[in-house]
Design a protein around this motif. Structure first.
Motif, PDB file in Angstrom:
ATOM      1  N   VAL A 332      17.820  25.528 -18.885  1.00  0.00           N
ATOM      2  CA  VAL A 332      16.373  25.704 -18.784  1.00  0.00           C
ATOM      3  C   VAL A 332      16.003  26.729 -17.714  1.00  0.00           C
ATOM      4  O   VAL A 332      15.028  27.479 -17.861  1.00  0.00           O
ATOM      5  N   SER A 363       4.594  25.355 -19.649  1.00  0.00           N
ATOM      6  CA  SER A 363       5.191  24.452 -18.661  1.00  0.00           C
ATOM      7  C   SER A 363       4.136  23.585 -17.987  1.00  0.00           C
ATOM      8  O   SER A 363       4.341  22.383 -17.771  1.00  0.00           O
ATOM      9  N   LEU A 417      10.834  24.653 -23.586  1.00  0.00           N
ATOM     10  CA  LEU A 417      10.089  24.228 -22.399  1.00  0.00           C
ATOM     11  C   LEU A 417       9.231  22.994 -22.676  1.00  0.00           C
ATOM     12  O   LEU A 417       9.135  22.091 -21.839  1.00  0.00           O
TER      13      LEU A 417
END
Length: 510
Positions: A332, A363, A417
């Motif tokens: 990530v 995010s 995400l």
């Protein structure tokens, strides 16, 4: 990193009774404006951590490549236009931040215990300033890297001390809410760095990214004077009168006797005997534990080194190691650190920078969603669902890369995400606090955070090298790690939600 409020849960065996006696009650005043203000000011530190983590993303090409076009908007200053470096050297500049964070996190807890939460947050803002200043006025790439290391130290300190401070100033029923300031400030800081990097990512304007970071640290320093010291920390240092005075300000009432009394009971009765612990853990509510009925015995503190020699913590240590390393090896941070580089291979620099901004927004909104569901779903189920979502999203991303379906590449990144934040993004830190009892949770979390920083460094320094060797198959490697760690969690990770250590530990197999 919202772990501090869960620390308190390890003190409890049953919802309505505690093996240490009535440590704290759920009733009482809620969050006051002054308490919220202190939380917001303290959260400027993790905001800077998020900013520093993403600050090199958008302006990367302008920093390392002197051949990028100049423009009439360039600043008229005498500093070098760029700091030439290879992709591997830039990867070091990115990942050295994690080594600084590792160093900062090792000493932050000790320093905040000795000197106080407020003083360390105040002093740490100056370290943020020093790191940003070195970066802003660096004349060589090596100086920029050193500045990143210094910024890492301050960031590591911030993400250790801030959650402790937020937990200790909040009413017990509002600890989760106040600790959200820590998580949200990090992702908003990442987004702000991406926006500013986009605005100043051309020509010699990239230094403004670090100059703005300097200004943020000065704001952090100035506002930190308005913070109060943690009343619980003062009480533990024997400054009960000062602690009571500050607690009254935070609660907006003079009636704080019950909360102070709960701290007294907690400090006087730290440990119970194994027999009493087992008896109370199996009790269905027939009697209520109290300081008079529980047999307390003194026990040595467990530190970062001694915990490895205690057999009952072997599986918890193994699990926190796997949780944090698995999170980082999911890849990530490759998306966070290098999204602009990944997207620039298929889009123009302008388009890839804009898409990076959208990724930052994803995010933020995914973290908000995580806040809503994290306490409503079983930990293990949410964690595994998150990993499955990430695996499938990365599979879509990889297939789109090889088939050159550009729109699907972007969709895949967004999905990675979006599936990361609700589970794999938050749960490793939360579960780590629930795998240890009270006397070991500090040392256990030190191992947890240190492992996370080490994983961050490994991914940051190896991504470009592996990508150069095997291309976008690097993401297939990350998918393999996700599968391996998911299998480990399925076999060895017990469910921890609303369970005491005594109950959780019964499911340990080694």
């Amino acid at each position: 990193m919202d772990t501090s409020n869960e620390h308190e849960k390890t003190n409890q065996v049953l919802p309505k009774q505690n093996v240490y006696g009535p440590i704290e009650t759920q009733s009482g005043p809620g969050l006051t404006r002054f308490c919220i203000l202190c939380g917001i000011i303290a959260a400027i530190a993790p905001f800077q951590f998020g900013y520093k983590m993403a600050e090199l993303n958008n302006p990367k090409e302008s920093i390392i490549n002197c051949s990028t076009a100049s423009s009439t908007s360039d600043f008229n200053w005498s500093f070098p236009k760029c700091l030439p470096m290879s992709e591997d050297y830039f990867a070091l500049a990115t990942s050295i931040f994690a080594l600084g964070g590792l160093l900062g996190s090792f000493f932050a807890g000790y320093l905040s215990d000795r000197f106080g939460r407020k003083k360390i947050l105040l002093f740490n803002s100056l370290i943020f300033f020093v790191g940003a200043t070195i970066q802003a006025f660096s004349l060589k790439s090596s100086v920029l890297i050193f500045g990143r290391f210094v910024s890492g130290i301050s960031s590591g300190t911030a993400i250790v001390v801030t959650p402790i401070y937020l937990t200790e100033i909040a009413p017990i029923q509002s600890r989760g809410t106040l600790n959200l300031f820590n998580q949200m400030s990090i992702v908003i800081g990442v987004l702000m760095a991406q926006i500013i990097g986009y605005a100043f990512g051309t020509g010699n304007r990239w230094r403004m990214v670090f100059i703005i970071s300097m200004l943020l640290s000065l704001v952090n320093f100035a506002t930190s004077f308005f913070l109060v010291e943690s009343p619980k920390h003062l009480y533990q240092k024997g400054k009960s009168d000062e602690a009571e005075s500050i607690l009254k300000r935070l609660r907006g009432t003079n009636d704080v006797k019950q909360e102070l009394e709960s701290w007294k009971i907690n400090s006087e009765n730290n440990i119970i005997s194994p027999d009493s612990e087992e008896r109370l853990g199996m009790d269905n509510g027939a009697h209520t534990a109290s300081p008079d009925t529980v047999n307390y015995t003194p026990e040595k503190n467990i530190n970062l080194f001694s915990i490895f020699g205690i057999p009952k913590y072997r599986q918890p240590l193994f699990l926190v190691f796997c949780l944090q390393l698995g999170q980082q090896f999911s890849g990530v941070n490759s998306v966070i650190f290098y999204s602009t580089s990944i997207l620039s291979d298929i889009y123009s620099k302008e388009t890839s920078s804009k898409l990076t901004l959208i990724l930052g927004s994803v995010s933020v909104f995914s973290t908000i969603f995580a806040v809503i569901i994290v306490d409503k779903v079983e930990r293990k189920k949410l964690l595994l669902s998150s990993i499955i979502g990430m695996f499938l999203s990365m599979l879509i991303f990889v297939i789109a890369l090889f088939k050159e379906i550009n729109v699907l590449v972007v969709v895949g990144l967004f999905m990675v995400l979006a599936s990361f934040a609700p589970g794999y993004g938050t749960l490793p830190f939360l579960i780590s606090t629930e795998l240890f009892d009270t006397k070991a949770v500090g040392a256990g979390n030190s191992v947890s955070i240190a492992t996370n920083w080490i994983g961050t460094f490994i991914i940051g320094v190896t991504f470009f090298a592996i990508q150069k060797a095997i291309g976008y198959y690097v993401f297939v490697v990350y998918m393999g790690f996700m599968a391996i760690f998911a299998a480990i969690y399925m076999i060895y990770l017990p469910e921890t939600k609303n369970k005491s250590f005594q109950v959780v530990s019964k499911e340990f197999v080694f």
